[in-house]
Design an enzyme around this catalytic site. Structure first.
Site, short mmCIF file in Angstrom:
data_model
loop_
_atom_site.label_atom_id
_atom_site.label_comp_id
_atom_site.label_asym_id
_atom_site.label_seq_id
_atom_site.Cartn_x
_atom_site.Cartn_y
_atom_site.Cartn_z
N GLU A 1 15.66 3.94 -8.37
CA GLU A 1 16.55 2.84 -7.95
C GLU A 1 15.82 1.55 -8.29
O GLU A 1 14.81 1.22 -7.66
CB GLU A 1 16.81 2.91 -6.44
CG GLU A 1 17.50 4.18 -5.98
CD GLU A 1 18.92 4.30 -6.47
OE1 GLU A 1 19.51 3.26 -6.87
OE2 GLU A 1 19.44 5.42 -6.49
N GLU B 1 15.79 -10.83 -13.50
CA GLU B 1 15.87 -10.76 -12.04
C GLU B 1 14.90 -11.76 -11.41
O GLU B 1 13.71 -11.74 -11.71
CB GLU B 1 15.51 -9.34 -11.59
CG GLU B 1 15.73 -9.13 -10.11
CD GLU B 1 15.35 -7.73 -9.64
OE1 GLU B 1 14.34 -7.19 -10.11
OE2 GLU B 1 16.08 -7.19 -8.79
P1 NDP Z 1 7.49 -2.78 -7.50
O1 NDP Z 1 8.06 -2.01 -8.63
O2 NDP Z 1 6.43 -3.77 -7.80
O3 NDP Z 1 6.89 -1.82 -6.40
C1 NDP Z 1 7.64 -0.81 -5.77
C2 NDP Z 1 6.70 0.23 -5.20
O4 NDP Z 1 6.04 0.88 -6.28
C3 NDP Z 1 5.60 -0.36 -4.33
O5 NDP Z 1 5.31 0.55 -3.28
C4 NDP Z 1 4.45 -0.46 -5.30
O6 NDP Z 1 3.23 -0.53 -4.66
C5 NDP Z 1 4.64 0.82 -6.08
N1 NDP Z 1 3.97 0.89 -7.37
C6 NDP Z 1 3.60 -0.13 -8.18
N2 NDP Z 1 2.98 0.36 -9.30
C7 NDP Z 1 2.98 1.71 -9.18
C8 NDP Z 1 2.49 2.78 -10.00
N3 NDP Z 1 1.86 2.57 -11.16
N4 NDP Z 1 2.68 4.04 -9.56
C9 NDP Z 1 3.31 4.28 -8.41
N5 NDP Z 1 3.77 3.32 -7.58
C10 NDP Z 1 3.61 2.04 -7.96
O7 NDP Z 1 8.72 -3.46 -6.76
P2 NDP Z 1 8.68 -4.50 -5.58
O8 NDP Z 1 7.94 -3.91 -4.42
O9 NDP Z 1 8.26 -5.82 -6.13
O10 NDP Z 1 10.22 -4.55 -5.15
C11 NDP Z 1 11.15 -5.40 -5.71
C12 NDP Z 1 11.98 -4.67 -6.75
O11 NDP Z 1 12.64 -3.57 -6.13
C13 NDP Z 1 13.08 -5.53 -7.32
O12 NDP Z 1 13.12 -5.34 -8.71
C14 NDP Z 1 14.34 -4.98 -6.68
O13 NDP Z 1 15.50 -5.18 -7.43
C15 NDP Z 1 14.00 -3.54 -6.55
N6 NDP Z 1 14.84 -2.91 -5.55
C16 NDP Z 1 15.80 -2.03 -5.96
C17 NDP Z 1 16.65 -1.45 -5.04
C18 NDP Z 1 17.69 -0.45 -5.45
O14 NDP Z 1 18.20 0.24 -4.57
N7 NDP Z 1 18.01 -0.31 -6.71
C19 NDP Z 1 16.56 -1.79 -3.62
C20 NDP Z 1 15.51 -2.71 -3.30
C21 NDP Z 1 14.68 -3.25 -4.26
P3 NDP Z 1 2.58 -1.99 -4.38
O15 NDP Z 1 3.54 -2.78 -3.57
O16 NDP Z 1 1.37 -1.64 -3.62
O17 NDP Z 1 2.31 -2.57 -5.72
#
Ligand code: NDP
Length: 480
Positions: free
Chosen positions: A248, A384
């Protein structure tokens, strides 16, 4: 200072390395707690615990799994105020929003899947009274759930609930930016009597703890919500290992307003769909398209209302607009506002950081911002931003607005405002998004499929779709 702990094998434990990361209160811009900087060793321990727990949990009668999950939902309900205050402090969102949306929805997520599992069916295919095929939907084993910071407990529970209900054991990582309510959930899981190892919550950085989950050979499926770039990275890691994937991802959602709409309802809903949670909801409508004959009326009314929106202390129950989640994110949003102006956009209101007084002086606040005068193809309208920033673009015809709406690489959600039923269906059919709201926004029925098309994701959450994802269908064929 409070130290968050990992939840592994039913216990709250420190990271094996003893290393912690700072956790910020975005309303003040200060560190207020410490998060485990977990690494591969912690993930290995969590996966091992989950593997040990799997035979027991997957063979636990679904009614018993359901009862434990219902107890967890009850505990979330009983701790509403505490969880809402924690979510607001960790994320910067108004406590009123956490209290009415985030935490109640976390409770509903658990309750929904605790009861959905009691109605999860299998099919049988019978051939000429001679052969019976039945479908055995088996839990997968150890699954990984990774969630973002914008709706922390809400999205975290949206993943772990169907995984657990279907009989899987989970290794989950909340965003390192907003870990607090997932930590509190681990305390509640212990209190609810969830057996050791069934749910493991490991805190830490995406690139370290998250990476160790997605690359672990015994994690057979990954349910991820987050940014599109991270989703692409996870897909690259998971594909050669043949892990099941649900992604997602990001959005750049259109809000299409036809001249025949119910103006008052559209205006009040558009305020929410633009700025709820400081615009940090993947479903927010950040590109507002208005039919040209309504453009000036809408612009005047909208700017007037947005200019009066007060940005304030998230912990004040009267606050509607709080802080954005982090300093980095604030700077990213401000850089997009600058880019919009370089691209020829005119800021109608907002467009700057807000400095509150006293203890809140170092907080990360941005005035709700409206920009007009941009091409629909420019970067501001294609990338975005994920903050309190919307653009206004006029259109003449349905065909023209569909071209503009569908022009981004994303396709998560869209909103359409019209009183013409035929047009509403026609636009919905031609719009490239996984969700279309007509004359409403963020009206959610948990039974419906949830997810995006194009670069907004792969797969669907919600309803039985998530239970299908967290099970593998086995065909058993018997010749009589
Ligand atoms: P990120 O992609 O930066 O992070 C999401 C999660 O992935 C965090 O827990 C992050 O950890 C983790 N992560 C980062 N790198 C890795 C990796 N290499 N391997 C495994 N896990 C990893 O997103 P954001 O937290 O910045 O969230 C915002 C984004 O989420 C926006 O793009 C938004 O549109 C999307 N979103 C989509 C939704 C949907 O339903 N489609 C709903 C809500 C949000 P850490 O934070 O520690 O880096």
């Amino acid at each position: 200072m409070e130290r968050i702990q990992n939840y592994i094998n039913g216990e709250l434990v420190a990271p094996q390395s003893g290393m912690y990361i700072d956790n910020y209160d975005p309303s003040r811009g200060v560190v207020y707690s410490a998060i485990p900087d977990s690494d591969e060793a912690d993930i290995n321990a969590a996966v091992a615990a989950a593997k040990r727990a799997f035979p027991g949990w997957s063979n636990t009668p679904y009614t018993e799994r359901s009862a434990i999950m219902q107890r967890l939902a009850d505990l979330i309900r009983d701790n509403l105020n505490r969880l809402a205050a924690a979510e607001s402090k960790d994320n910067g969102k108004p406590v009123s929003l956490a209290r009415t949306v985030d935490i109640p929805r976390a409770e509903s997520n658990i309750r929904f899947y605790a009861t959905a599992i009691m109605h999860f069916e299998s099919k049988a295919h019978i051939m000429e009274n001679r052969v019976i095929n039945y479908t055995h939907k088996k839990p997968l084993g150890v699954v990984g759930c990774i969630s973002p910071w914008n709706l922390p407990l809400y999205l975290f529970t949206w993943k772990i609930a169907p995984a657990l209900a279907a009989g899987n054991c989970v290794v989950a990582k909340p965003s390192e930016i907003t870990p607090m309510t997932a930590y509190l959930l681990s305390e509640l899981a212990i209190e609810a009597g969830l057996p050791a190892g069934v749910l493991n919550i490991v805190h830490g950085l995406g690139g370290r703890a998250g990476q160790a989950i997605i690359s672990h050979k015994d994690v057979v499926a990954i349910s991820f919500t987050g940014g599109t770039a991270t989703g692409a990275h996870i897909a690259r890691e998971a594909a050669p290992k043949f892990k099941k994937l649900s992604l997602e991802l990001g959005g750049k959602n259109p809000n299409i307003i036809f001249a025949d709409c119910d103006f008052d309802k559209m205006l009040s809903t558009t305020l929410r769909s633009s700025f709820a949670n400081q615009g940090q909801i993947c479903l927010c409508g950040s590109r507002i398209f208005i039919q040209d004959t309504l453009y000036d009326r809408f612009k005047d009314a909208f700017v007037e209302k947005v200019a009066r929106m007060k940005v304030g202390d998230p912990s004040d129950p009267a606050t509607k607009m709080g802080a954005v989640v982090s300093e980095d994110h604030m700077n990213k949003i401000l850089s997009y506002i600058k880019l919009a102006q370089e691209e020829g956009g005119k800021v109608l209101t907002g467009g700057h950081r807000v400095h509150l007084e006293g203890e809140l002086a170092g907080g990360y606040y941005i005035a709700p911002t409206i920009i007009e005068g941009l091409e629909y193809t420019c970067r501001t309208n294609q990338e975005e931003i994920f903050g309190p920033v919307v653009t206004l673009t006029p259109f003449k015809t349905e065909e023209e607005v569909l071209t503009m709406a569908n022009s981004t690489p994303y396709g998560l959600a869209s909103t359409v405002w019209t009183q013409d039923l035929t047009r509403a269906h026609r636009v919905a059919a031609h719009i490239e998004s996984g969700i279309v709201w007509i004359n409403c926004w963020l009206l959610r029925d948990l039974r419906t499929p949830f997810g995006g098309v194009k670069q907004s994701g792969v797969g669907r959450e919600g309803g039985f779709e998530a239970l299908e994802f967290f099970t593998e269908a086995q065909n058993v064929c018997i010749e009589l």
